[in-house]
Design a protein around this motif. Structure first.
Motif, mmCIF file in Angstrom:
data_model
loop_
_atom_site.group_PDB
_atom_site.id
_atom_site.type_symbol
_atom_site.label_atom_id
_atom_site.label_comp_id
_atom_site.label_asym_id
_atom_site.label_seq_id
_atom_site.Cartn_x
_atom_site.Cartn_y
_atom_site.Cartn_z
ATOM 1 N N ASP A 1 -8.021 10.883 -5.489
ATOM 2 C CA ASP A 1 -8.137 12.206 -5.709
ATOM 3 C C ASP A 1 -7.512 12.939 -4.598
ATOM 4 N N SER A 2 -7.297 12.318 -3.309
ATOM 5 C CA SER A 2 -6.757 13.187 -2.463
ATOM 6 C C SER A 2 -5.194 13.120 -2.508
ATOM 7 N N ILE A 3 -4.525 12.141 -3.002
ATOM 8 C CA ILE A 3 -3.292 11.914 -3.244
ATOM 9 C C ILE A 3 -2.934 13.138 -4.195
ATOM 10 N N ALA A 4 -3.578 13.151 -5.210
ATOM 11 C CA ALA A 4 -3.483 14.265 -6.229
ATOM 12 C C ALA A 4 -3.408 15.659 -5.643
ATOM 13 N N ARG A 5 -4.452 15.845 -4.801
ATOM 14 C CA ARG A 5 -4.652 17.167 -4.150
ATOM 15 C C ARG A 5 -3.788 17.567 -2.922
ATOM 16 N N LEU A 6 -3.503 16.407 -2.157
ATOM 17 C CA LEU A 6 -2.919 16.702 -0.744
ATOM 18 C C LEU A 6 -1.281 16.254 -0.886
ATOM 19 N N GLY A 7 -0.946 15.373 -1.847
ATOM 20 C CA GLY A 7 0.150 14.676 -1.762
ATOM 21 C C GLY A 7 0.385 13.577 -1.136
ATOM 22 N N PRO A 8 1.142 12.324 -1.498
ATOM 23 C CA PRO A 8 1.094 11.011 -0.910
ATOM 24 C C PRO A 8 1.268 11.135 0.745
ATOM 25 N N SER A 9 2.044 11.961 1.183
ATOM 26 C CA SER A 9 2.313 11.932 2.844
ATOM 27 C C SER A 9 0.948 12.239 3.608
ATOM 28 N N ARG B 1 1.953 2.383 -17.679
ATOM 29 C CA ARG B 1 2.752 1.175 -16.825
ATOM 30 C C ARG B 1 2.587 1.329 -15.649
ATOM 31 N N LEU B 2 2.831 2.595 -14.953
ATOM 32 C CA LEU B 2 2.880 2.993 -13.520
ATOM 33 C C LEU B 2 1.304 2.660 -12.858
ATOM 34 N N PHE C 1 0.874 -1.185 0.095
ATOM 35 C CA PHE C 1 0.054 -0.074 -0.114
ATOM 36 C C PHE C 1 0.946 1.219 -0.116
ATOM 37 N N SER C 2 1.965 1.218 0.835
ATOM 38 C CA SER C 2 2.853 2.418 0.803
ATOM 39 C C SER C 2 3.534 2.876 -0.480
ATOM 40 N N LEU C 3 4.157 1.657 -1.186
ATOM 41 C CA LEU C 3 4.497 1.622 -2.348
ATOM 42 C C LEU C 3 3.454 2.232 -3.520
ATOM 43 N N ASN C 4 2.225 1.913 -3.352
ATOM 44 C CA ASN C 4 1.202 2.352 -4.283
ATOM 45 C C ASN C 4 1.147 3.853 -4.430
ATOM 46 N N VAL C 5 1.276 4.248 -2.961
ATOM 47 C CA VAL C 5 0.962 5.929 -2.982
ATOM 48 C C VAL C 5 1.977 6.598 -3.774
ATOM 49 N N ILE C 6 3.201 6.202 -3.554
ATOM 50 C CA ILE C 6 4.510 6.932 -4.305
ATOM 51 C C ILE C 6 3.946 6.763 -5.858
ATOM 52 N N VAL C 7 3.533 5.574 -6.414
ATOM 53 C CA VAL C 7 3.440 5.215 -7.670
ATOM 54 C C VAL C 7 2.254 6.159 -8.213
ATOM 55 N N THR C 8 1.267 6.046 -7.444
ATOM 56 C CA THR C 8 0.060 6.829 -7.856
ATOM 57 C C THR C 8 0.595 8.383 -7.908
ATOM 58 N N SER D 1 -0.153 10.253 -11.370
ATOM 59 C CA SER D 1 -0.894 11.313 -11.667
ATOM 60 C C SER D 1 -0.566 12.588 -12.361
ATOM 61 N N GLY D 2 0.938 12.746 -12.405
ATOM 62 C CA GLY D 2 1.297 14.125 -12.906
ATOM 63 C C GLY D 2 1.606 14.013 -14.433
ATOM 64 N N ARG D 3 1.158 12.683 -14.769
ATOM 65 C CA ARG D 3 1.599 12.316 -16.434
ATOM 66 C C ARG D 3 0.135 12.019 -16.924
ATOM 67 N N LEU D 4 -0.711 11.563 -16.305
ATOM 68 C CA LEU D 4 -2.097 11.133 -16.652
ATOM 69 C C LEU D 4 -3.230 11.055 -15.973
ATOM 70 N N SER D 5 -4.329 11.716 -16.361
ATOM 71 C CA SER D 5 -5.535 12.077 -15.468
ATOM 72 C C SER D 5 -5.898 10.860 -14.494
#
Length: 315
Positions: A86-94, A240-241, A13-20, A24-28
């Motif tokens: 959506d919250s990862i894109a708005r707030l950041g992963p941490s 791929r990500l 799950f933690s690795l997925n946060v960074i991958v997402t 998200s910066g390259r594809l909607s």
């Protein structure tokens, strides 16, 4: 065994946060979310076929377990995941992962509200500590207020900002989405926990939840119906990500469900949602501190973990 499965789920799950966050910066997110949950179904279906071939135990059907696994797809795979993305894109992963840590808190509070369970002194204290930690993470002292002008948005002097705008401005956009996602995941954890006790089929449970999420996306999200055409001009690295994200999330979900069979649901959830402990250092080094991680964010994350640990681990 249960603790090891929960820790494995935490890592994925933690690795997925960074991958997402990177994808998200390259594809909607709309396209990425559909890629991820589609991979969830395909990958879990492959695992289920392997389970049928390798495992000699016959597959039995349990109606309650089936319904609860499907319900977990509504709350976790559909609502929880879309809000979390959506919250990862708005707030950041941490910051987003810290809000997700509060899902065990909401699980406990739901039991208190609907199952007539009472809060002890330590549990009440834990609730307060979690809320303080969440506010510390979401607090945004540098946010500027703006209003519409002839040439777009213009900054407003502090004297012209209403008290409501000031209070609302303290919390970053995306915090409400992250909290709703945490509540949805809590409901998903309750239904998964109920299902796995009745029907010990974690791989099939993951598949049913993922399949429910995909079906709901195609019903309620018009963009989901055009995912194939959206991929023609999509960034190949982002695709791929998101595929990796799909593999990580469904694998983490299956490990989490399996852990619930061996240890209490609350403990399994506490371990798997302790993501800030890994996401914060990963985000700092891999994303070069794009979020501006500071002492306040770290302290808030630790407060959330301390509060939830108080609720779940102390008598």
């Amino acid at each position: 065994m249960g603790e090891l499965l929960a820790i494995l789920s935490l890592l994925m799950f933690s690795l997925n946060v960074i991958v997402t966050k990177t994808a998200s910066g390259r594809l909607s997110l709309d396209v990425g979310f559909m890629i991820s949950i589609s991979v969830n179904v395909l990958f879990s279906f492959g695992l289920f076929i392997i389970r049928l071939v390798v495992d000699s135990d016959p597959l039995e059907f349990h109606s309650l377990g089936f319904l609860m696994f499907a319900a977990s797809g509504v709350f976790a795979s559909y609502l929880g995941r879309s809000l979390y993305f959506d919250s990862i894109a708005r707030l950041g992963p941490s910051k987003a992962s810290t809000f997700m840590v509060s899902s065990p808190l909401f699980t406990f509070l739901m039991a208190w509200l609907f199952l007539d369970e009472t809060l002890s002194y330590w549990e009440s204290l834990g609730v307060v500590v979690v809320l303080l930690g969440l506010f510390a993470v979401s607090y945004n002292p540098s946010r500027k207020y703006a209003a519409a002008g002839q040439h777009g948005e213009v900054a407003l002097p502090h004297s012209e900002v209403s008290k409501w705008q000031r209070w609302r401005g303290l919390v970053q956009p995306g915090a409400a989405l992250a909290l709703l996602g945490a509540v949805s995941y809590a409901l998903g954890n309750i239904t998964r926990g109920t299902a796995i006790q009745d029907w010990n089929e974690p791989v099939l449970g993951g598949l049913l939840g993922a399949l429910t999420g995909v079906i709901l996306q195609f019903i309620f999200n018009k963009k989901a119906r055009h995912i194939i055409s959206s991929l023609h001009n999509a960034d190949s690295k982002a695709v791929r990500l998101y595929v990796i994200s799909g593999v990580l999330t469904i694998s983490a979900q299956i490990a989490h469900i399996a852990a619930m069979h061996y240890i209490p649901v609350s403990i399994a959830t506490l371990i798997t949602t302790a993501q800030p402990l890994l996401v914060i250092p990963l985000s700092y080094f891999l994303l070069k501190n794009q979020e501006g991680i500071n002492i306040r964010i770290i302290a808030g994350s630790l407060l959330v973990l301390l509060g939830i640990s108080t609720i779940l681990l102390l008598p």
